[in-house]
Write an enzyme that holds these catalytic residues in place. Structure first.
Site, PDB file in Angstrom:
ATOM      1  CG  ASP A  89     -33.970 -19.751-116.650  1.00  0.00           C
ATOM      2  OD1 ASP A  89     -35.171 -19.926-116.394  1.00  0.00           O
ATOM      3  OD2 ASP A  89     -33.542 -18.816-117.357  1.00  0.00           O
ATOM      4  CE1 TYR A 106     -30.244 -17.439-113.901  1.00  0.00           C
ATOM      5  CE2 TYR A 106     -32.084 -16.499-112.694  1.00  0.00           C
ATOM      6  CZ  TYR A 106     -31.586 -17.143-113.812  1.00  0.00           C
ATOM      7  OH  TYR A 106     -32.438 -17.473-114.830  1.00  0.00           O
ATOM      8  CG  ASP A 128     -38.413 -21.884-120.412  1.00  0.00           C
ATOM      9  OD1 ASP A 128     -38.729 -22.039-119.217  1.00  0.00           O
ATOM     10  OD2 ASP A 128     -38.653 -20.833-121.048  1.00  0.00           O
ATOM     11  CG  ASP A 146     -22.641 -28.046-125.809  1.00  0.00           C
ATOM     12  OD1 ASP A 146     -22.463 -28.846-124.862  1.00  0.00           O
ATOM     13  OD2 ASP A 146     -21.734 -27.764-126.627  1.00  0.00           O
ATOM     14  CE  LYS A 163     -19.652 -25.273-123.318  1.00  0.00           C
ATOM     15  NZ  LYS A 163     -20.028 -26.055-124.509  1.00  0.00           N
TER      16      LYS A 163
HETATM   17  C1  IPM Z   1     -37.875 -19.026-113.990  1.00  0.00           C
HETATM   18  C2  IPM Z   1     -37.903 -17.640-114.557  1.00  0.00           C
HETATM   19  C3  IPM Z   1     -37.099 -16.712-113.667  1.00  0.00           C
HETATM   20  C4  IPM Z   1     -35.660 -17.213-113.662  1.00  0.00           C
HETATM   21  C5  IPM Z   1     -37.161 -15.222-114.053  1.00  0.00           C
HETATM   22  C6  IPM Z   1     -38.582 -14.716-114.089  1.00  0.00           C
HETATM   23  C7  IPM Z   1     -36.299 -14.381-113.188  1.00  0.00           C
HETATM   24  O1  IPM Z   1     -37.455 -17.649-115.867  1.00  0.00           O
HETATM   25  O2  IPM Z   1     -38.285 -19.195-112.821  1.00  0.00           O
HETATM   26  O3  IPM Z   1     -37.458 -19.942-114.700  1.00  0.00           O
HETATM   27  O4  IPM Z   1     -34.882 -16.886-114.559  1.00  0.00           O
HETATM   28  O5  IPM Z   1     -35.312 -17.941-112.736  1.00  0.00           O
HETATM   29 MG    MG Z   2     -37.118 -19.604-116.650  1.00  0.00          MG
END
Ligand code: IPM
Ligand code: MG
Length: 303
Positions: A197, A93, A201, A173, A141
């Site tokens: 990240d 990042y 999710d 993975d 990884k």
């Molecule tokens: C998160 C989001 C952010 C990230 C974005 C909005 C930049 O997806 O906080 O997980 O990638 O960190």
């Molecule tokens: Mg995110």
């Protein structure tokens, strides 16, 4: 409002002076046309980095009232309680060099971690594991990336300081697969910025709705920024249907982690739990039953 404009000096100063910041979600189609440097995400990443919020806590806890809302079978997720700790101010990042090559269609980013960065997030993770079930899985990884080979070396070395914690390593993975196959095998996961990240999710969806997951991003003094894991959901903006619980649960984390007010944090969590028990929920969780508006949920919880 966090837009893509550079943060005003007084905002930045206020952020520095604050013990904690509670943030909604950023982004949306309104800003999609902006060039990369001016996207709202830049401001969010700027705040994380400016305030040195390197330790991102993303707990995925499934309330017993939502077992059937998860996208996985009930027996796979019942009582799920896992914690993803994501390194938040380094890795790909923020790595330099980054950019685009002039003249040809080529672009590049750098995934870079040094020993100190890995160690400080590692310590946070080992300590978190000690407060839970003493099991830490480090995700990388290392079969492909040198940066992951170093990550694994440093975490392994660090584990000598935490003999009571059972450390394992997993390739990212495989970790993605294991999370949907048998999520309860995990207690605490520690990983870098990009992998964290993505994995968070996946973990979010197991808790019934992405609208359920809070997060804390802390610096070394437990000052922090608290935000839901989900995005800004522009498709439902202004309709009063967004699930407010991830933001409200982020406030609970703020009371506990920055202000040391555990009782207050638990009060918020208990209120949320009883709203779930009574099905006072937004449409993402209503499962065909009556759906409440965002503000109705807020009013109910406040009462
Ligand atoms: C998160 C989001 C952010 C990230 C974005 C909005 C930049 O997806 O906080 O997980 O990638 O960190
Ligand atoms: Mg995110």
């Amino acid at each position: 409002e966090v837009t893509g404009e550079p943060l005003p000096q007084d905002t930045l100063k206020a952020a520095h002076d604050a013990d904690a910041i509670l943030l909604g979600a950023v982004g949306g189609p309104k800003w999609d046309e902006l060039d990369y440097e001016h996207r709202p995400e830049r401001a969010l990443l700027g705040l994380r980095s400016e305030l040195d919020l390197f330790a991102n806590f993303r707990p995925a806890i499934l309330s017993k009232y939502l077992t059937s809302s998860s996208s996985l079978k009930a027996n796979k997720v019942e009582n799920l309680d896992l914690l993803i700790i994501r390194e938040l101010t380094g890795g790909i990042y923020f790595g330099e060099p980054r950019g685009r090559t002039e003249g040809k269609k080529e672009a590049f980013n750098t995934m870079i971690y040094n020993q100190d960065e890995i160690e400080r997030i590692g310590r946070v993770a080992f300590e978190a594991a000690q407060k839970r079930d003493n099991a830490l899985c480090s995700v990388d990884k290392a079969n492909v990336l040198e940066v992951s080979v170093l990550w694994r070396e440093v975490i392994t070395e660090l584990s000598k300081d935490y003999p009571d914690v059972k450390l394992s390593h997993m390739l990212v993975d495989n970790a993605a697969m294991q999370l949907v196959r048998e999520p309860k095998q995990f207690d605490v996961i520690v990983t870098g910025n990009l992998f964290g990240d993505i994995l968070s999710d996946i973990a979010a969806m197991m808790t019934g709705s992405i609208g359920m997951l809070p997060s804390a991003s802390l610096n070394s003094e437990n000052k922090g920024m608290y935000e839901p894991v989900h995005g800004s959901a522009p498709d439902i903006a202004g309709k009063g249907v967004a699930n407010p619980l991830a933001t409200i649960l982020s406030a609970a984390m703020m009371f506990e982690d920055t202000f040391n007010l555990k009782e207050e944090a638990d009060l918020i969590r208990r209120a949320v739990d009883s709203s779930l028990e009574k099905s006072i929920v937004t449409e993402d969780l209503a499962d065909g039953n009556k759906a409440f508006k965002t503000s109705e949920i807020g009013d109910w919880l406040a009462k």
